[in-house]
Scaffold this motif. Structure first.
Motif, short mmCIF file in Angstrom:
data_model
loop_
_atom_site.label_atom_id
_atom_site.label_comp_id
_atom_site.label_asym_id
_atom_site.label_seq_id
_atom_site.Cartn_x
_atom_site.Cartn_y
_atom_site.Cartn_z
N GLU A 102 0.74 -1.29 -0.25
CA GLU A 102 -0.23 -0.09 0.18
C GLU A 102 0.99 1.50 0.20
O GLU A 102 0.12 2.37 -0.34
N ARG A 103 1.79 1.15 0.70
CA ARG A 103 3.08 2.55 0.98
C ARG A 103 3.66 1.78 -0.68
O ARG A 103 4.36 3.14 -0.48
N MET A 104 3.27 1.55 -1.47
CA MET A 104 4.26 1.45 -2.88
C MET A 104 6.25 1.28 -2.62
O MET A 104 6.63 2.18 -3.51
N HIS A 105 6.65 0.67 -1.36
CA HIS A 105 7.89 0.68 -1.27
C HIS A 105 8.41 0.25 -2.70
O HIS A 105 7.71 -0.44 -3.26
N GLU A 106 9.07 0.46 -3.70
CA GLU A 106 10.28 -0.09 -4.96
C GLU A 106 11.25 -1.51 -3.91
O GLU A 106 12.15 -1.16 -3.76
N PHE A 107 10.42 -2.37 -3.68
CA PHE A 107 11.03 -3.85 -3.46
C PHE A 107 9.77 -5.42 -4.19
O PHE A 107 8.89 -4.50 -5.12
N ILE A 108 11.11 -6.02 -4.30
CA ILE A 108 10.15 -7.08 -4.60
C ILE A 108 10.25 -8.51 -3.72
O ILE A 108 10.86 -8.61 -3.19
N TYR A 109 8.79 -8.59 -3.48
CA TYR A 109 8.82 -9.28 -2.67
C TYR A 109 8.39 -10.86 -3.47
O TYR A 109 7.38 -11.42 -4.65
N ILE A 110 9.15 -12.11 -3.55
CA ILE A 110 9.01 -13.47 -3.64
C ILE A 110 8.48 -14.30 -2.72
O ILE A 110 8.72 -14.12 -1.52
N CYS A 111 7.24 -14.89 -2.83
CA CYS A 111 6.96 -16.12 -2.22
C CYS A 111 7.12 -16.92 -2.56
O CYS A 111 6.69 -17.91 -3.07
N PHE A 112 7.93 -17.84 -1.50
CA PHE A 112 8.37 -19.19 -2.07
C PHE A 112 7.01 -20.61 -1.30
O PHE A 112 7.08 -20.45 -0.17
N ASP A 113 5.90 -20.88 -2.56
CA ASP A 113 4.92 -21.62 -1.87
C ASP A 113 4.93 -22.70 -1.73
O ASP A 113 5.12 -23.64 -2.99
N ASN A 114 5.15 -23.79 -0.83
CA ASN A 114 5.70 -25.37 -0.78
C ASN A 114 4.54 -25.91 -0.34
O ASN A 114 4.23 -27.40 -0.42
N GLU A 115 3.35 -25.20 0.00
CA GLU A 115 1.70 -25.74 0.55
C GLU A 115 1.78 -26.10 1.81
O GLU A 115 0.68 -27.13 2.19
N ALA A 116 2.57 -25.79 2.77
CA ALA A 116 2.44 -26.17 3.88
C ALA A 116 3.21 -25.73 4.40
O ALA A 116 4.91 -25.15 4.08
N TYR A 117 3.68 -25.69 5.88
CA TYR A 117 4.57 -25.23 6.98
C TYR A 117 6.10 -26.69 6.98
O TYR A 117 5.69 -27.14 8.13
#
Lengths: 295, 307
Positions: free
Chosen positions: B126-141
């Motif tokens: 929402e604050r529009m920071h200039e960054f990349i968020y990468i989510c590594f989704d292995n579908e559980a903890y």
């Protein structure tokens, strides 16, 4: 008070069930009215990595010790490859017992690992493959451990195995019984067989030497860690078919497949890091790479 | 920079910024994704990494696998830490004390992104920071031993959604995180999978050029938690895209584009039969999953058709 505690150290690989072996033997001992503990050693290691599990069993007194086992009475080795990468007899007591899963004969193993301890050899991998269909030798090895040490009765294992494995219990009990029958045992010898290999021990800084805030300033320092010890199979390449597409290089999760030095454009896996996942062999479009079982 | 030329004459950076010797399981799809992404990001980068598999296996004290500046953050504040780094660099640049264009990257697993860290992620977007968020989704903890998260797919058996007589495993549908992130109207959102390495590398390169936040959701096959063969990792990622279970698409300035668009979706059984976590599912449940996957894919195709 006389020390009546018997200590067991299990050497296995993550995912092979060493922890389950320890738990089952403790449950059986408790069912026989003894005091028992079972616990693994904790670390960040994952599936395939060498792991340790421990037991303490005492038929007379409650067990107060909570530390890991340094001087075991019994050592059980679930994976043949571990014999050559860790010093499995480290701290083993005089007249203790070493139980090894290996396809080799008792004579061969004795010439390599004989010493002032009882030695038992069983081809648990073959039994598990035959009766269970998988290379998980935890229940199979229990049969050999019971035969070599008599620490618990075979009958006592039935209930814990049934409780743990449910529908698969029968096959596991059969595998356990078969290992009991097939395990070969040699009595202790006075002189320890000469070690053929020096074990490399990684040197890490002690906690006093760490920087405050857990700052690590040496970039990529994990690269001295030998993950190659984890593998149970390794890739071999037939370069005559290789088209140098580089897919193996791209798809290697370890980043250990690199262009081979000196030869134009061929790729080769670094065995120091290769964990033997088999992705490169699976994805190679020309079937250059095959996975070969570690011997 | 030295390059290795591979695959249909596409170039992949040669330098490895993730050192080998990390403790990930054999056949880990997540560390493969991290390795390829680290290569693409290059050396002028600061990474904030939430607790999770990637963090644990790459940084057991006293060692690190990282060859770039990297900080371990908590589950709930990864995006906040990344925001702070970016804001700090901006202030230092304004005061003339910093001149490089260092990229800020936040990394987290599906638990850190979809469950625990979603508030700080939403705030940073929402604050529009200039960054990349990468989510590594292995579908559980997976790090703590396969507990369900809100990104676990319907029907999957985990230790906290076990399959049995009274339960078919996970009872809820996978949270559509890329859609939630896209609702923040950020310039770039994409899904990726290391089974399509060049597609993933392209997406990271695009995300690096974006002004403002970018988000990449990476499907990371987990042989340990999914109960699959370690050599099936790449194939499973491919099947996830070809069956439509995890479609690969990107949303650039609100415009959807499908990157892997098979003429005919493969049946989901091809994907589920290779995984122990779905082995218990009866045909009628598989049919209902198939129906939902097809529906969702049709919706996505409609969005991609709008220009």
């Amino acid at each position: 008070m006389k020390d009546t505690t018997i200590e067991i150290r299990w050497h296995g690989r993550g995912g092979q069930g060493a922890v389950t072996s320890a738990e089952l033997i403790a449950m059986a001992a408790i069912a026989e009215g003894e005091y028992a503990q079972a616990f693994p050693s904790f670390g960040p290691e994952r599936r395939g990595a060498p792991v340790l599990a421990f037991n303490r069993i005492d038929n007379a007194n409650p067990i107060r010790a909570r530390s890991s086992v340094i001087n075991p009475d019994i050592v059980a080795v679930l994976d043949p490859g571990l014999l050559y990468i860790t010093d499995v007899v480290s701290g083993l007591k005089q007249n203790g017992t070493l139980i090894v899963n290996s396809p080799k004969s008792l004579v061969d193993i004795k010439s390599e690992f004989g010493g002032p301890w009882k030695l038992a050899v069983v081809n648990a991998t073959a039994i598990a493959r035959e009766l269970l269909g998988v290379n998980i030798v935890n229940t199979t090895m229990l049969g050999a451990v019971v035969k070599a040490t008599g620490i618990i009765k075979m009958e006592s294992l039935v209930e814990p195995i049934e409780e743990r494995f449910g529908a698969r219990a029968k096959r596991n009990i059969d595998a356990c019984a078969k290992a009991y029958k097939e395990a070969e045992i040699a009595e202790p010898v006075a002189v320890r067989a000469r070690q053929k290999r020096e074990f490399q021990v990684e040197k890490w800084p002690a906690w006093q030497e760490l920087l405050p805030g857990c700052v690590v300033i040496e970039a990529g320092s994990a690269s001295q860690y030998r993950t190659g010890d984890w593998k149970s199979q390794h890739p071999e390449s037939d370069y005559s078919k290789c088209i140098k597409c580089g897919l193996c290089y791209i798809y290697c999760p370890e980043g250990c497949i690199v262009p081979k030095l000196g030869e134009e454009g061929f790729f080769e896996a670094d065995m120091y890091y290769c964990k033997g996942c088999g992705i490169c062999a699976q994805e190679c479009p020309k079937d250059v790479i095959t996975m070969v079982e570690e011997s | 920079m030295e390059k290795v030329i591979t695959m249909e004459k596409n170039e992949v950076p040669f330098e490895e910024y993730l050192a080998p010797g990390h403790r990930a399981c054999t056949g880990c799809g997540e560390m493969l994704a991290v390795r390829l992404i680290a290569k693409t990001l290059g050396d002028d980068v600061i990474i904030a990494n939430a607790t999770g598999c990637v963090e644990i296996v790459s940084s057991p004290l006293p060692t690190t696998s990282w060859r770039v500046p990297w900080i371990h953050t908590l589950f709930e504040n990864t995006s906040a830490v990344a925001s702070g780094i970016e804001a700090g660099m901006k202030a230092m640049t304004r005061k003339g004390r910093y001149s490089r264009k260092t990229k800020v990257v936040a990394m987290g697993g599906d638990g850190a992104t979809a469950d625990i860290g979603i508030q700080s992620l939403s705030g940073a977007l929402e604050r529009m920071h200039e960054f990349i968020y990468i989510c590594f989704d292995n579908e559980a903890y997976m790090n703590t031993g396969v507990q369900r998260s809100s990104a676990t797919p319907f029907g999957a058996s985990t230790t906290t959604s076990p399959a049995g007589k009274q339960s078919i495993g996970q009872m809820t549908w996978k949270k559509n995180l890329p859609a939630i992130v896209a609702a923040h109207d950020i310039p770039y959102v994409a899904t990726a999978c290391p089974s399509y390495p060049l597609d993933m590398i392209n997406k990271v390169e695009k995300a690096m050029k974006v002004k403002g936040p970018a988000y990449i959701h990476v499907l990371s096959v987990c042989p340990t938690g999914w109960h699959s063969q370690s050599n099936a990792t790449i194939n499973l990622g491919r099947l996830a895209a070809l069956t439509g279970i995890f479609p690969l698409y990107e949303i650039e300035q609100g415009r959807y584009k499908l990157n892997v668009d098979p003429a005919q979706l493969s049946p989901i059984e091809e994907y589920t039969k290779l995984q122990g976590r779905f082995r218990h599912l009866p045909p009628e449940v598989l049919a209902s999953i198939q129906e939902r996957v097809t529906d969702e894919y049709v919706k996505l195709k409609k969005k991609a058709a709008e220009v």
